[in-house]
Design a protein around this motif. Sequence first.
Motif, PDB file in Angstrom:
ATOM      1  N   ASP A 147       0.850  -1.185   0.000  1.00 22.97           N
ATOM      2  CA  ASP A 147       0.000   0.000   0.000  1.00 22.97           C
ATOM      3  C   ASP A 147       0.888   1.239   0.000  1.00 22.97           C
ATOM      4  O   ASP A 147       2.103   1.147   0.118  1.00 22.97           O
ATOM      5  N   ARG A 148       0.263   2.385  -0.118  1.00 21.68           N
ATOM      6  CA  ARG A 148       1.045   3.620  -0.247  1.00 21.68           C
ATOM      7  C   ARG A 148       1.685   4.076   1.061  1.00 21.68           C
ATOM      8  O   ARG A 148       2.537   4.953   1.044  1.00 21.68           O
ATOM      9  N   GLN A 149       1.302   3.481   2.183  1.00 23.95           N
ATOM     10  CA  GLN A 149       1.943   3.803   3.456  1.00 23.95           C
ATOM     11  C   GLN A 149       3.154   2.909   3.734  1.00 23.95           C
ATOM     12  O   GLN A 149       3.886   3.140   4.680  1.00 23.95           O
ATOM     13  N   SER A 150       3.350   1.879   2.908  1.00 30.31           N
ATOM     14  CA  SER A 150       4.475   0.971   3.111  1.00 30.31           C
ATOM     15  C   SER A 150       5.791   1.699   2.844  1.00 30.31           C
ATOM     16  O   SER A 150       5.879   2.494   1.908  1.00 30.31           O
ATOM     17  N   PRO A 151       6.792   1.413   3.661  1.00 35.11           N
ATOM     18  CA  PRO A 151       8.083   2.056   3.409  1.00 35.11           C
ATOM     19  C   PRO A 151       8.706   1.516   2.117  1.00 35.11           C
ATOM     20  O   PRO A 151       8.504   0.361   1.748  1.00 35.11           O
ATOM     21  N   ALA A 152       9.440   2.386   1.455  1.00 36.72           N
ATOM     22  CA  ALA A 152      10.153   1.966   0.253  1.00 36.72           C
ATOM     23  C   ALA A 152      11.249   0.987   0.647  1.00 36.72           C
ATOM     24  O   ALA A 152      11.927   1.185   1.650  1.00 36.72           O
ATOM     25  N   PRO A 153      11.413  -0.101  -0.112  1.00 36.34           N
ATOM     26  CA  PRO A 153      12.495  -1.036   0.187  1.00 36.34           C
ATOM     27  C   PRO A 153      13.851  -0.347   0.090  1.00 36.34           C
ATOM     28  O   PRO A 153      14.026   0.571  -0.706  1.00 36.34           O
ATOM     29  N   LYS A 154      14.781  -0.789   0.894  1.00 34.15           N
ATOM     30  CA  LYS A 154      16.147  -0.248   0.879  1.00 34.15           C
ATOM     31  C   LYS A 154      17.042  -1.268   0.172  1.00 34.15           C
ATOM     32  O   LYS A 154      17.557  -2.183   0.799  1.00 34.15           O
ATOM     33  N   PRO A 155      17.217  -1.134  -1.147  1.00 32.85           N
ATOM     34  CA  PRO A 155      18.006  -2.120  -1.874  1.00 32.85           C
ATOM     35  C   PRO A 155      19.501  -1.980  -1.571  1.00 32.85           C
ATOM     36  O   PRO A 155      19.989  -0.883  -1.326  1.00 32.85           O
ATOM     37  N   ASP A 156      20.187  -3.113  -1.613  1.00 29.78           N
ATOM     38  CA  ASP A 156      21.639  -3.077  -1.449  1.00 29.78           C
ATOM     39  C   ASP A 156      22.266  -2.639  -2.779  1.00 29.78           C
ATOM     40  O   ASP A 156      21.579  -2.449  -3.787  1.00 29.78           O
ATOM     41  N   ALA A 157      23.575  -2.485  -2.803  1.00 30.27           N
ATOM     42  CA  ALA A 157      24.271  -1.980  -3.980  1.00 30.27           C
ATOM     43  C   ALA A 157      24.066  -2.883  -5.196  1.00 30.27           C
ATOM     44  O   ALA A 157      23.887  -2.386  -6.320  1.00 30.27           O
ATOM     45  N   LEU A 158      24.072  -4.201  -5.002  1.00 27.97           N
ATOM     46  CA  LEU A 158      23.872  -5.125  -6.117  1.00 27.97           C
ATOM     47  C   LEU A 158      22.479  -4.971  -6.708  1.00 27.97           C
ATOM     48  O   LEU A 158      22.309  -4.892  -7.935  1.00 27.97           O
ATOM     49  N   LYS A 159      21.467  -4.903  -5.861  1.00 27.13           N
ATOM     50  CA  LYS A 159      20.077  -4.748  -6.317  1.00 27.13           C
ATOM     51  C   LYS A 159      19.914  -3.409  -7.052  1.00 27.13           C
ATOM     52  O   LYS A 159      19.240  -3.334  -8.073  1.00 27.13           O
ATOM     53  N   GLN A 160      20.546  -2.340  -6.538  1.00 31.92           N
ATOM     54  CA  GLN A 160      20.478  -1.037  -7.208  1.00 31.92           C
ATOM     55  C   GLN A 160      21.096  -1.106  -8.598  1.00 31.92           C
ATOM     56  O   GLN A 160      20.550  -0.558  -9.553  1.00 31.92           O
ATOM     57  N   ALA A 161      22.234  -1.783  -8.719  1.00 36.16           N
ATOM     58  CA  ALA A 161      22.900  -1.910 -10.018  1.00 36.16           C
ATOM     59  C   ALA A 161      22.021  -2.711 -10.988  1.00 36.16           C
ATOM     60  O   ALA A 161      21.915  -2.358 -12.171  1.00 36.16           O
ATOM     61  N   GLU A 162      21.379  -3.760 -10.491  1.00 33.76           N
ATOM     62  CA  GLU A 162      20.482  -4.565 -11.332  1.00 33.76           C
ATOM     63  C   GLU A 162      19.289  -3.740 -11.807  1.00 33.76           C
ATOM     64  O   GLU A 162      18.880  -3.825 -12.969  1.00 33.76           O
ATOM     65  N   LYS A 163      18.719  -2.939 -10.906  1.00 30.45           N
ATOM     66  CA  LYS A 163      17.574  -2.080 -11.263  1.00 30.45           C
ATOM     67  C   LYS A 163      17.981  -1.064 -12.323  1.00 30.45           C
ATOM     68  O   LYS A 163      17.252  -0.826 -13.292  1.00 30.45           O
ATOM     69  N   LYS A 164      19.145  -0.448 -12.132  1.00 32.14           N
ATOM     70  CA  LYS A 164      19.620   0.555 -13.093  1.00 32.14           C
ATOM     71  C   LYS A 164      19.825  -0.084 -14.462  1.00 32.14           C
ATOM     72  O   LYS A 164      19.438   0.480 -15.484  1.00 32.14           O
ATOM     73  N   GLU A 165      20.394  -1.278 -14.495  1.00 26.98           N
ATOM     74  CA  GLU A 165      20.607  -1.988 -15.754  1.00 26.98           C
ATOM     75  C   GLU A 165      19.268  -2.323 -16.422  1.00 26.98           C
ATOM     76  O   GLU A 165      19.105  -2.161 -17.634  1.00 26.98           O
ATOM     77  N   LEU A 166      18.291  -2.780 -15.640  1.00 28.26           N
ATOM     78  CA  LEU A 166      16.968  -3.087 -16.174  1.00 28.26           C
ATOM     79  C   LEU A 166      16.306  -1.829 -16.736  1.00 28.26           C
ATOM     80  O   LEU A 166      15.719  -1.852 -17.825  1.00 28.26           O
ATOM     81  N   MET A 167      16.399  -0.722 -16.015  1.00 25.16           N
ATOM     82  CA  MET A 167      15.810   0.526 -16.490  1.00 25.16           C
ATOM     83  C   MET A 167      16.440   0.956 -17.817  1.00 25.16           C
ATOM     84  O   MET A 167      15.725   1.353 -18.746  1.00 25.16           O
ATOM     85  N   GLN A 168      17.761   0.881 -17.902  1.00 27.39           N
ATOM     86  CA  GLN A 168      18.453   1.256 -19.145  1.00 27.39           C
ATOM     87  C   GLN A 168      18.021   0.348 -20.299  1.00 27.39           C
ATOM     88  O   GLN A 168      17.821   0.814 -21.421  1.00 27.39           O
ATOM     89  N   LYS A 169      17.878  -0.933 -20.017  1.00 26.62           N
ATOM     90  CA  LYS A 169      17.506  -1.897 -21.042  1.00 26.62           C
ATOM     91  C   LYS A 169      16.084  -1.650 -21.554  1.00 26.62           C
ATOM     92  O   LYS A 169      15.825  -1.737 -22.755  1.00 26.62           O
ATOM     93  N   LEU A 170      15.141  -1.371 -20.641  1.00 23.06           N
ATOM     94  CA  LEU A 170      13.737  -1.220 -21.017  1.00 23.06           C
ATOM     95  C   LEU A 170      13.358   0.192 -21.469  1.00 23.06           C
ATOM     96  O   LEU A 170      12.305   0.383 -22.082  1.00 23.06           O
ATOM     97  N   ALA A 171      14.184   1.176 -21.163  1.00 24.17           N
ATOM     98  CA  ALA A 171      13.847   2.572 -21.468  1.00 24.17           C
ATOM     99  C   ALA A 171      13.437   2.791 -22.928  1.00 24.17           C
ATOM    100  O   ALA A 171      12.406   3.433 -23.182  1.00 24.17           O
ATOM    101  N   PRO A 172      14.172   2.284 -23.914  1.00 25.76           N
ATOM    102  CA  PRO A 172      13.752   2.535 -25.304  1.00 25.76           C
ATOM    103  C   PRO A 172      12.362   1.981 -25.631  1.00 25.76           C
ATOM    104  O   PRO A 172      11.600   2.605 -26.365  1.00 25.76           O
ATOM    105  N   LYS A 173      12.032   0.827 -25.075  1.00 23.44           N
ATOM    106  CA  LYS A 173      10.702   0.242 -25.306  1.00 23.44           C
ATOM    107  C   LYS A 173       9.599   1.184 -24.836  1.00 23.44           C
ATOM    108  O   LYS A 173       8.524   1.241 -25.434  1.00 23.44           O
ATOM    109  N   TYR A 174       9.874   1.935 -23.764  1.00 26.37           N
ATOM    110  CA  TYR A 174       8.875   2.841 -23.186  1.00 26.37           C
ATOM    111  C   TYR A 174       9.141   4.300 -23.557  1.00 26.37           C
ATOM    112  O   TYR A 174       8.727   5.211 -22.854  1.00 26.37           O
ATOM    113  N   ARG A 175       9.865   4.530 -24.662  1.00 24.46           N
ATOM    114  CA  ARG A 175      10.088   5.859 -25.228  1.00 24.46           C
ATOM    115  C   ARG A 175      10.756   6.814 -24.244  1.00 24.46           C
ATOM    116  O   ARG A 175      10.404   7.984 -24.148  1.00 24.46           O
TER     117      ARG A 175
END
Length: 182
Positions: A147-175
């Motif tokens: 829900d919207r009151q839930s705290p945002a997860p605190k990702p570790d450095a590896l998870k952050q790097a994976e998220k950034k890579e996924l965002m870069q990979k998918l960005a062109p598909k979503y303009r």
Amino acid sequence: MTDYSIATIPPDQPLPADDPDRSLTVALPDDPAVPHISQAGNVYSLLISGAQTEGRYCLIDMLVPDGGGPPPHRHQFEEMFTLLEGELEFTFRGETQTIRAPASINIPANAPHQFANRSGRMAHMLCVCTPAGQEAFFLAVADRIPDRQSPAPKPDALKQAEKKELMQKLAPKYRTEFLSGT
């Protein structure tokens, strides 16, 4: 002076008939059926999707904590924010200004921009993207939360790097394009 006469439907064409297959949508940000996500520390509730508007737009409720906000980016769709509470720094084409609620901000398609919360308290805004698609990008890259009151997860450095890579990979598909600076 603003020209309010610009129309997207030529005036010599009749209005189309009502489509009875489309229904009224009422979206409540605290509704458990509404998808809630955490993206880079921000909490977004995806109120109205492109599936509900035949792709015309989406509506996202955004809670942006102190220190929150996306990296510099641009995308091939219009984005309009209504800042309901708090204040945010908006950088548009390299120029930064602090915007305080209540305010509406329109970002033209393809313009480099970002926002950041440096106020020391939560900011709350609504975001409309037209055409829709940004909500699908968020669902593809963000963490689902209960829900919207839930705290945002605190990702570790590896998870952050994976998220950034996924965002870069998918960005062109979503303009979308992430920028090194605006």
